[in-house]
Design an enzyme around this catalytic site. Structure first.
Site, mmCIF file in Angstrom:
data_model
loop_
_atom_site.group_PDB
_atom_site.id
_atom_site.type_symbol
_atom_site.label_atom_id
_atom_site.label_comp_id
_atom_site.label_asym_id
_atom_site.label_seq_id
_atom_site.Cartn_x
_atom_site.Cartn_y
_atom_site.Cartn_z
ATOM 1 N N GLU A 100 -12.587 32.243 -17.746
ATOM 2 C CA GLU A 100 -13.603 32.109 -18.795
ATOM 3 C C GLU A 100 -13.104 32.614 -20.147
ATOM 4 O O GLU A 100 -13.888 32.859 -21.065
ATOM 5 C CB GLU A 100 -14.873 32.854 -18.373
ATOM 6 C CG GLU A 100 -15.497 32.329 -17.093
ATOM 7 C CD GLU A 100 -16.409 31.109 -17.302
ATOM 8 O OE1 GLU A 100 -17.153 31.086 -18.287
ATOM 9 O OE2 GLU A 100 -16.364 30.187 -16.454
ATOM 10 N N HIS B 269 -20.716 37.322 -18.090
ATOM 11 C CA HIS B 269 -19.390 37.587 -18.663
ATOM 12 C C HIS B 269 -19.302 39.082 -18.976
ATOM 13 O O HIS B 269 -20.323 39.709 -19.291
ATOM 14 C CB HIS B 269 -19.173 36.828 -19.987
ATOM 15 C CG HIS B 269 -18.975 35.356 -19.846
ATOM 16 N ND1 HIS B 269 -19.615 34.440 -20.661
ATOM 17 C CD2 HIS B 269 -18.182 34.630 -19.019
ATOM 18 C CE1 HIS B 269 -19.235 33.221 -20.324
ATOM 19 N NE2 HIS B 269 -18.368 33.301 -19.329
ATOM 20 N N CYS C 278 -20.025 36.170 -28.422
ATOM 21 C CA CYS C 278 -19.716 34.896 -27.738
ATOM 22 C C CYS C 278 -19.215 33.852 -28.726
ATOM 23 O O CYS C 278 -18.453 32.959 -28.364
ATOM 24 C CB CYS C 278 -20.967 34.310 -27.089
ATOM 25 S SG CYS C 278 -21.755 35.363 -25.899
HETATM 26 O O1 SUG Z 1 -21.460 29.620 -20.521
HETATM 27 N N1 SUG Z 1 -24.455 28.998 -22.223
HETATM 28 C C1 SUG Z 1 -23.137 29.607 -22.212
HETATM 29 C C2 SUG Z 1 -23.161 30.906 -22.963
HETATM 30 C C3 SUG Z 1 -21.789 31.469 -23.125
HETATM 31 C C4 SUG Z 1 -21.775 32.827 -23.715
HETATM 32 N N2 SUG Z 1 -20.457 33.255 -23.914
HETATM 33 C C5 SUG Z 1 -20.015 34.517 -23.769
HETATM 34 N N3 SUG Z 1 -20.716 35.435 -23.125
HETATM 35 N N4 SUG Z 1 -18.853 34.800 -24.202
HETATM 36 C C6 SUG Z 1 -22.656 29.818 -20.784
HETATM 37 O O2 SUG Z 1 -23.467 30.205 -19.942
HETATM 38 C C7 SUG Z 1 -26.056 27.179 -21.896
HETATM 39 C C8 SUG Z 1 -26.125 25.695 -22.029
HETATM 40 C C9 SUG Z 1 -27.463 25.131 -21.595
HETATM 41 O O3 SUG Z 1 -28.123 25.712 -20.762
HETATM 42 O O4 SUG Z 1 -27.821 24.060 -22.076
HETATM 43 C C10 SUG Z 1 -24.619 27.716 -21.866
HETATM 44 O O5 SUG Z 1 -23.719 27.001 -21.506
#
Ligand code: SUG
Length: 445
Positions: free
Chosen positions: A174, A250, A368
């Site tokens: 990730e 994460h 993020c």
């Molecule tokens: O991978 N949300 C992302 C958020 C990522 C956050 N990144 C870090 N913590 N670095 C994920 O879960 C949601 C998309 C949706 O539900 O339509 C999404 O992909």
């Protein structure tokens, strides 16, 4: 060597929407089917970038991906005109369509893992784009991520681009969201901490029960090898499975690092005392840990406020700021803790709050949205200059968003062929603005 930490933020794409795609990400599930505002989302992100640039930090922009991903839908058996592909997908497999429409590449902390040249044995900056195999909508990002990063950091003398790890759940990766780097000065050799959620080959060993652990030990160790880090410079830590089951999908939802400081929750890691010992041993006496006790900030409050999904940055005048989402102000106990933290004078002496609500509702806070890249002067000169956020680029992007982005999007809109055309037009223009060349498939046919 003198070097600076630059933040490259993902620009929110024109299809930003709430489809509830991320199991284990509580905000994404809670806001599923909400009406989104892509224009506001992009402006909120751009505003944060500009504010950090105004604070004297080096700030860059990462272009979004083209969505809907028509090529992927065709690979999955939908055919005919683009209009027909979208309509068929909407009728027969709506989750595939929403997955192929997610603007999730905005969360640039998941774009790649980056090791600065001070840490690597060939003295180049190493990039490994994340394969993001744990969720389908994210697993389709890495090819374009590789093209975009190569167009931004395009000089073999300074930058080494690895392919993503094989797309296997044994090697789930990730990116920088599960990676922290500690150092004295940015340009000096540091210690890189890789945080994994489970083992790939021994998947039930201390793994979470309710939600998926996205990063594997095997992926983290492979990246440390690829980036030519010596064992003395590396710490491997496992996420506490109990907090993953509370929505810490994460590591950057529960911990953040900067130079000689780790700011984290008491329950962030498995065998936390041992991790601290390793860090203190490798970093030396100046290393400091600000551990937030569970009875002061619960894991649930940490997840809903995103206190730890902050950017911890040293400003040119030496101030250390915590760049926070405004949600931290809305939670009385979190806000009280922040006041105590500032008063305690333990190395964080200011906070800057941002409205990133559009991204937050999908589980993406300030940390993020950015990918950290440490750059020496020479390396900075080798970066494509058009991606650094200047006053001119800021105004140009603000205008560009104003022209091309919608201010309202619901799931039914994702099958609208004009949304696809709007995205093509917007991103084609963006590649001129950022001088990226033809990084998108649709520009090459
Ligand atoms: O991978 N949300 C992302 C958020 C990522 C956050 N990144 C870090 N913590 N670095 C994920 O879960 C949601 C998309 C949706 O539900 O339509 C999404 O992909």
């Amino acid at each position: 060597m003198i070097a600076y930490e630059a933040n490259f933020d993902g620009l929110v794409g024109p299809t930003h929407n709430y489809s509830g795609l991320s199991v284990g990400n509580i905000a994404s599930l809670t806001h599923s089917h909400d009406v989104s505002n892509p224009k506001n989302a992009a402006l909120q992100g751009l505003h944060k970038m500009k504010a950090l640039a105004n604070l004297g930090l080096l700030q860059g922009v990462i272009a979004p991906q083209i969505r809907p991903d028509i090529r992927m839908l065709r690979r999955l058996g939908f055919s005919g005109s683009d209009r027909r592909v979208l309509q068929q997908a909407a009728q027969q497999a709506p989750k595939l369509l929403t997955s192929c429409c997610s603007a999730s590449s905005m969360w640039a902390a998941n774009a790649a893992t980056v090791s600065p040249s001070a840490d690597t044995s060939d003295n180049r900056i190493h990039f490994t784009p994340a394969n993001l195999v744990s969720h389908f909508h994210r697993s389709i990002e890495h090819q374009t991520t590789s093209s975009i990063l190569s167009a931004m950091f395009n000089d073999d003398n300074h930058f080494c681009h690895h392919p993503p790890l094989p797309a296997s759940e044994y090697l789930g990766d990730e990116g920088a969201a599960n990676h922290m780097r500690f150092c004295d000065q940015h340009g000096e050799q540091g210690v890189e901490m890789f945080v994994f959620g489970r083992y790939g080959f021994d998947r039930y060993q201390s793994a979470p029960q309710r939600y998926p652990a996205r990063q594997t030990y095997e992926a983290s160790t492979a990246i440390a090898r690829l980036h030519q880090l010596t064992p003395q410079q590396v710490v491997m830590a496992q996420q506490n499975p109990a907090v993953v089951d509370h929505g810490v999908f994460h590591n950057d939802v529960i911990a953040v690092g900067n130079q000689q400081m780790l700011f984290c929750h008491q329950d962030a890691f498995l065998d936390q005392a041992n991790i601290y010992q390793q860090l203190q041993h490798k970093m030396g006496v100046d290393f400091s840990i600000i551990e937030v006790p569970n009875d002061v900030v619960s894991v649930d409050d940490a997840v809903s406020s995103y206190l730890f999904n902050s950017q911890l940055v040293t400003l040119p005048n030496g101030d250390v700021s915590l760049i926070l989402p405004q949600e931290c102000q809305y939670n009385a106990s979190i806000w009280e803790y922040i006041q105590q933290l500032l008063q305690a004078q333990v190395g964080i002496n200011r906070v800057d709050l941002f409205d990133l609500s559009q991204s937050m509702q999908n589980g993406g806070g300030p940390a993020c949205l950015r990918l950290k890249v440490v750059l020496s002067d020479k390396e900075r000169q080798a970066v494509n200059p058009a991606v650094f956020l200047t006053e001119t680029l800021f105004k140009r992007l603000r205008e560009w968003i104003g022209v091309h982005y919608r201010d309202r999007l619901i799931e039914a809109d994702l099958a609208d062929p004009s949304l696809l055309m709007e995205s093509y037009t917007a991103l084609d223009e963006l590649t001129y603005i950022l001088k990226l060349g033809s990084v998108y498939d649709f520009q090459r046919v």
